[in-house]
Design an enzyme around this catalytic site. Structure first.
Site, short mmCIF file in Angstrom:
data_model
loop_
_atom_site.label_atom_id
_atom_site.label_comp_id
_atom_site.label_asym_id
_atom_site.label_seq_id
_atom_site.Cartn_x
_atom_site.Cartn_y
_atom_site.Cartn_z
N TYR A 17 39.47 38.93 -29.42
CA TYR A 17 38.00 39.73 -29.85
C TYR A 17 37.52 40.15 -28.51
CZ TYR A 17 33.15 38.54 -30.62
OH TYR A 17 32.01 38.92 -31.10
N ASP A 77 39.84 41.55 -20.43
CA ASP A 77 38.10 41.38 -21.44
C ASP A 77 38.00 39.91 -21.20
OD1 ASP A 77 35.94 40.09 -23.08
OD2 ASP A 77 36.87 40.85 -24.39
N LYS A 121 27.69 36.69 -20.26
CA LYS A 121 28.00 35.17 -20.23
C LYS A 121 27.26 34.65 -19.35
CE LYS A 121 31.00 34.45 -24.88
NZ LYS A 121 30.61 33.88 -25.64
C1 LIG Z 1 36.30 38.00 -25.10
C2 LIG Z 1 34.87 38.03 -25.30
N1 LIG Z 1 34.46 39.28 -25.21
C3 LIG Z 1 33.37 39.90 -26.15
C4 LIG Z 1 32.85 39.14 -26.11
C5 LIG Z 1 31.33 39.74 -26.63
O1 LIG Z 1 30.31 39.46 -25.95
P1 LIG Z 1 28.77 39.67 -26.90
O2 LIG Z 1 28.36 38.54 -27.95
O3 LIG Z 1 27.73 38.87 -25.56
O4 LIG Z 1 28.93 40.90 -27.32
C6 LIG Z 1 32.39 37.98 -26.62
C7 LIG Z 1 31.98 36.77 -27.40
O5 LIG Z 1 32.03 35.32 -27.18
C8 LIG Z 1 33.68 37.05 -26.13
O6 LIG Z 1 34.48 35.89 -26.46
#
Ligand SMILES: Cc1ncc(COP(=O)(O)O)c(C=O)c1O
Length: 425
Positions: free
Chosen positions: A138, A232, A260
């Protein structure tokens, strides 16, 4: 007298004004009215131990007094400027001190945005277009990220399956999808395609840990093929360790994204890399053709930066991560022991700082193997936890540093009830 609304009334109102009755994030059947420390309360006043913690950011718990003080100090000085501000500069310095791959950072407002720019940055730096991502990984909501996250149909690797309507086919054509934790698959794809700009990976994919040597194997393959490695770290940054997954696993990527925790509960995220890679954000250095245009109204927001800085300072204090891991270990053990005693097949999957249960005896290595034998069992387990005052997402449990012994005792009772419920189903 002040009119109060029941949760059911709020849900009905939400259904009128929000598609699917919600913000798109979470079960629209609950509204959180308030959070304090380790607890949240819904609109009917029911109290829960919070293991959702805003989907990760509230690692210190809600309304941490020192973070509140930092925010309240900033608020009267101004909420957003668009222009550079000292809090943002200090936050950049603190991130660079902590995170191995970062010599410079650029701020954005959300994790998904950071991932989108990380992909674009890798393309600008390498002059190549293709991106390799892992099935089930994700990375937010950009067109590239919305490929084979939770594919509706099972196709052969490396074909990409869009997860969303509205994405042109051309995007899928630029993607290679591989199974996580399979170095041979990546090696074969890089040998076949010489136009790959980057591999983007969650170092801990959702809650699936990297097999020993896997991340170093990706690092080596990237070096061999001049491909950039993007971690990520939106979730893992400042969670798995102060320096994130790259510190915890000892593998340094070329680019990482953070979010976060670094915003302390406010909208802020970042991407970081070496000065050489980050120079693509500087038109004067790379010229107009190689320049990556990037701006955003809330980037480097001073309130978010103040909250993030204070959060990080508290996390950097002695023993913070040992304490977090102890809490996580206790939560893992209480669930695993209860399930084992009841003879229920399960795996605790993840890291002590972020994990959940798969109701299966099969080891979880990648998207296709990480399944519940009976998905209904997971739904029921989480529903009974919630009835008994434990709030979490159906796929993750986030421990926080605010969790107390009383919270653990309450959780233990909820776990006993949830295990009994699935045992008798
Ligand atoms: C691994 C990862 N990347 C990117 C994101 C996206 O972040 P945001 O919700 O702040 O756009 C998330 C969100 O949970 C995530 O878990």
């Amino acid at each position: 007298m002040l009119k109060t609304h029941t949760q059911a009334e709020w849900i009905a109102r939400a259904q009128q004004v929000l598609p699917a009755g919600g913000f798109g994030n979470f079960d629209p059947g609950i509204l959180i009215a308030r959070g304090e420390g380790s607890r949240v309360w819904d609109e009917d006043g029911k109290e829960y131990v919070d293991y959702l913690i805003g989907s990760g950011p509230m690692l210190l718990g809600h309304g941490h007094p020192e973070v509140m003080e930092a925010v309240l100090e900033q608020l009267p000085r101004g909420m957003t400027f668009f222009a550079n501000n000292s809090k943002g500069v200090e936050l950049a310095e603190a991130i660079i001190d902590a995170v191995p791959c970062c010599e410079q950072v650029r701020f954005v407002a959300s994790g998904g945005e950071a991932d989108m720019y990380a992909i674009r940055l890798a393309r600008a730096y390498t002059g190549r277009d293709r991106i390799l991502k892992f099935e089930g990984g994700y990375h937010g909501m950009s067109a590239e990220a919305q490929m084979s996250l939770a594919p509706a149909k099972r196709v052969n690797f490396p074909q990409a399956v869009p997860d969303s309507a509205g994405i042109p086919q051309g995007v899928a054509d630029q993607m290679l999808i591989a199974p996580y934790n399979d170095l041979e698959a990546v090696a074969a794809l890089l040998a076949e395609h010489n136009d790959v700009a980057a591999i983007i990976v969650e170092p801990l994919q959702r809650i699936i840990p990297p097999a020993p040597g896997y991340l170093q194997g990706l690092r080596d393959l990237c070096d061999r093929h001049n491909v950039l490695l993007v971690f990520d770290e939106i979730v893992t940054g400042f969670r798995l360790a102060y320096g994130g997954a790259q510190e915890r696993y000892g593998v340094t990527p070329d680019i990482c994204t953070l979010g976060k925790i670094i915003g302390g509960g406010f909208p802020l995220a970042a991407l970081g890399a070496s000065a050489e890679i980050m120079q693509h954000f500087d038109k004067d250095r790379v010229g107009p053709d190689k320049w990556l245009m990037q701006l955003g109204t809330l980037s480097g927001n001073p309130v978010a930066a103040a909250a993030g800085l204070k959060t990080m300072e508290i996390l950097s204090r002695d023993g913070a991560y040992d304490h977090l891991r102890n809490i996580g270990r206790t939560l893992q053990a209480m669930q695993s022991d209860a399930l084992t005693k009841a003879g229920i097949a399960h795996q605790i999957c993840g890291d002590e700082t972020l994990f959940d249960i798969y109701f299966t005896a099969q080891a979880c290595r990648d998207y296709r193997s990480a399944n519940h034998d009976t998905p209904a069992r997971n739904t029921r387990y989480n529903a009974v936890l919630r009835e008994n005052g434990v709030f979490k997402s159906p796929g993750k449990l986030y421990p926080s540093l605010a969790v107390t012994q009383a919270d653990l005792d309450l959780t233990q009772e909820a776990v006993q009830a949830a295990v009994a419920a699935i045992h008798s189903d």
